[in-house]
Design an enzyme around this catalytic site. Sequence first.
Site, mmCIF file in Angstrom:
data_model
loop_
_atom_site.group_PDB
_atom_site.id
_atom_site.type_symbol
_atom_site.label_atom_id
_atom_site.label_comp_id
_atom_site.label_asym_id
_atom_site.label_seq_id
_atom_site.Cartn_x
_atom_site.Cartn_y
_atom_site.Cartn_z
ATOM 1 N N GLU A 5 0.874 -1.157 0.000
ATOM 2 C CA GLU A 5 0.000 0.000 0.000
ATOM 3 C C GLU A 5 0.923 1.222 0.000
ATOM 4 O O GLU A 5 1.777 1.333 0.874
ATOM 5 C CB GLU A 5 -0.846 -0.036 1.279
ATOM 6 C CG GLU A 5 -2.141 0.674 1.174
ATOM 7 C CD GLU A 5 -2.922 0.588 2.481
ATOM 8 O OE1 GLU A 5 -3.612 1.552 2.780
ATOM 9 O OE2 GLU A 5 -2.817 -0.434 3.187
ATOM 10 N N ARG A 8 4.660 -13.067 10.005
ATOM 11 C CA ARG A 8 5.322 -11.769 9.893
ATOM 12 C C ARG A 8 6.661 -11.806 10.593
ATOM 13 O O ARG A 8 6.845 -12.505 11.583
ATOM 14 C CB ARG A 8 4.469 -10.678 10.552
ATOM 15 C CG ARG A 8 3.300 -10.242 9.728
ATOM 16 C CD ARG A 8 2.465 -9.259 10.509
ATOM 17 N NE ARG A 8 2.867 -7.880 10.278
ATOM 18 C CZ ARG A 8 2.383 -7.137 9.292
ATOM 19 N NH1 ARG A 8 1.525 -7.629 8.436
ATOM 20 N NH2 ARG A 8 2.766 -5.882 9.154
ATOM 21 N N LYS A 23 4.155 0.313 9.845
ATOM 22 C CA LYS A 23 4.285 1.599 9.155
ATOM 23 C C LYS A 23 3.671 2.738 9.960
ATOM 24 O O LYS A 23 4.207 3.834 10.007
ATOM 25 C CB LYS A 23 3.590 1.513 7.800
ATOM 26 C CG LYS A 23 4.303 0.599 6.833
ATOM 27 C CD LYS A 23 3.763 0.741 5.429
ATOM 28 C CE LYS A 23 2.416 0.080 5.286
ATOM 29 N NZ LYS A 23 2.056 -0.147 3.873
HETATM 30 P P1 ATP Z 1 2.324 -2.527 8.345
HETATM 31 O O1 ATP Z 1 1.432 -3.410 9.147
HETATM 32 O O2 ATP Z 1 3.721 -2.513 8.780
HETATM 33 O O3 ATP Z 1 1.773 -1.164 8.179
HETATM 34 P P2 ATP Z 1 1.222 -3.592 6.000
HETATM 35 O O4 ATP Z 1 1.018 -5.042 6.067
HETATM 36 O O5 ATP Z 1 0.045 -2.743 6.199
HETATM 37 O O6 ATP Z 1 2.414 -3.190 6.933
HETATM 38 P P3 ATP Z 1 1.425 -3.450 3.171
HETATM 39 O O7 ATP Z 1 1.865 -2.325 2.343
HETATM 40 O O8 ATP Z 1 0.011 -3.836 3.144
HETATM 41 O O9 ATP Z 1 1.873 -3.136 4.650
HETATM 42 O O10 ATP Z 1 2.357 -4.698 2.944
HETATM 43 C C1 ATP Z 1 2.696 -5.245 1.707
HETATM 44 C C2 ATP Z 1 3.013 -6.699 1.936
HETATM 45 O O11 ATP Z 1 4.076 -6.844 2.880
HETATM 46 C C3 ATP Z 1 1.826 -7.435 2.496
HETATM 47 O O12 ATP Z 1 1.660 -8.622 1.746
HETATM 48 C C4 ATP Z 1 2.214 -7.740 3.905
HETATM 49 O O13 ATP Z 1 1.654 -8.954 4.302
HETATM 50 C C5 ATP Z 1 3.716 -7.797 3.846
HETATM 51 N N1 ATP Z 1 4.318 -7.459 5.145
HETATM 52 C C6 ATP Z 1 4.193 -6.298 5.819
HETATM 53 N N2 ATP Z 1 4.854 -6.343 6.987
HETATM 54 C C7 ATP Z 1 5.422 -7.568 7.067
HETATM 55 C C8 ATP Z 1 6.241 -8.228 8.033
HETATM 56 N N3 ATP Z 1 6.606 -7.643 9.168
HETATM 57 N N4 ATP Z 1 6.651 -9.491 7.768
HETATM 58 C C9 ATP Z 1 6.298 -10.087 6.629
HETATM 59 N N5 ATP Z 1 5.535 -9.527 5.683
HETATM 60 C C10 ATP Z 1 5.087 -8.285 5.883
HETATM 61 MG MG MG Z 2 -1.649 -3.598 4.913
#
Ligand code: ATP
Ligand code: MG
Length: 545
Positions: free
Chosen positions: A31, A256, A266
């Site tokens: 995102e 994760r 984030k």
């Molecule tokens: P955050 O929770 O840190 O804001 P997010 O999951 O909302 O991160 P996205 O931009 O939606 O961020 O993430 C893109 C991809 O990265 C998604 O498929 C998500 O599952 C993966 N991802 C994000 N954080 C992690 C993590 N700590 N470990 C593994 N994969 C992750």
């Molecule tokens: Mg997300």
Amino acid sequence: MHETSNFIKTIMKNDLENGVVDKIVTRFPPEPNAYLHIGHARAIITNFELAKYFGGVTNLRFDDTNPTQEDVEFVDAIQKDIEWLGYKPNIVVYGSSYFDATYEKAELLIKKGLAFVCDLTQEELSEYRGTTTTPGKESPYRNRSIEENLRLFREMRDGKYPSYSKTLRAKIDMASPNINMRDPVIYRIIHVTHHQTKDKWCIYPMYDFAHPLQDAFEGITHSLCSLEYEDHRPLYDWVVEHTEVEHRPRQIEFGRLGITNTIMSKRYLKKLVEEGIVKGFDDPRMPTLVGLKRRGFTPSAIKEFILSTGLSKINSSVDYSMLEHFLREDLKLKVPRYMAVVKPLKVVITNYPEGQVEELEAINNTENPELGNRTITFSRNIYIDQEDFVPEKPNKHWKRLAKDVEVRLMHAYFIKCNDIIYNEDGSIKEIYCTYDPETKSGSGFDKRKPNGTIHFVDASSAVPATFNHLDFLILDQYVSSENFMERINPNSWTVYQGFVEKALATAKPGEKFQFIRDGYYNTDDDAKETELIFNRIVSLKSSFK
Ligand code: ATP
Ligand code: MG
């Protein structure tokens, strides 16, 4: 990819062998609402490496269905991060590129009696949804006719209603134990200009509806995501099943990645920036990819780290020292080892002729002769590190300089301290030493054993430099998202003014070195020819077991 196996690799292998798919296509769907962090690196590396292993491809798709949170600044930054990690997406697309097709699928659901326009307010929606222990309540609008639903949905699209006043909901099961299946909202009205589609749309699909469709449109075979989406999988499958898509993608979740003493989400990283706790997303203490890069972490160290942590179905928190370990391993043979004095103490070699400067040969990396040699200088005035000197040798374990003690200066001579000159406040101003010309490095001198070897920088050619020593941002190993702002390490950044040897005078931003007996350093992005700034990436000593 490492020849290690993981459960997703096994699934892909089976799917290929059984003809379920004939080519692996994955995607990374960030995102564009913030900078990527090292947790995202797990998702990036997993997607790209697995596809590569099987001769497949990986798409980069910006999940931009949430226009109020997003910005093109992040779109650019994310592409740079992925490139920095060494990957080239098969295609770069936006979720919003599929808004037309997604809209068509929403109409299809309406026509099949599987979606309805609902007038409940946001508060009512959450009230009607129920909880994990109580069933939800059906919306009073649930039984609108197909014609009415179509008309209302088109009116929503045409901008007839204010933001959030109506939603389109999938008609599934308000009694489902899985809350995600309780007539989930699949479209909502938001009157906002989207960074890609501008003012074309005022209704936007929800992630849970848009994502499986985008995966289907793109021919994604294995849609990998983190564990929190596990409960969304039934809805993912429901969308794939009822929207008559030609290609059926499959969602697989993995755990994760977390790292000790840092906060990863984030949202929280944004808060650190907004509250001025750090200097920006690329602050060298941040777990963002731009922060790690600025600190001096290399893509290969990050890749090795991610691959070594493996892939499992549970969330895990990995010790930060493991990341450090892979950085040391990566740079050990690659970078030259120079001398830098972070906390200088001036030493006068009283028996060395005033005005004389000699050149000495020094090997750049004792473990990798290919990195060649350089010359360093030696003269009457030099700097050693304050930590390498005590007025009186405290015990036999002290293998550095002290009064009446002789040590070896690396690449130079033995020196012995005879006198300590103090400032008025009692601090040490400088020390007086004598050197023994017979002990020149490389001469094979073996009549005396020095009390250890220390490094130095010759004052006649020393270049002033700033050294940033960085520590954990968060005091606790395991960080709670509730109170992390109270657990910020107040001493996470210490600045020292010292000297480096002349070979470093031309160090360019991003250039990395080992500073002997200290650590690995990266030349900071703000460093200029006249102003050297080095970030300590990691110290030499490892606590990694
Ligand atoms: P955050 O929770 O840190 O804001 P997010 O999951 O909302 O991160 P996205 O931009 O939606 O961020 O993430 C893109 C991809 O990265 C998604 O498929 C998500 O599952 C993966 N991802 C994000 N954080 C992690 C993590 N700590 N470990 C593994 N994969 C992750
Ligand atoms: Mg997300």
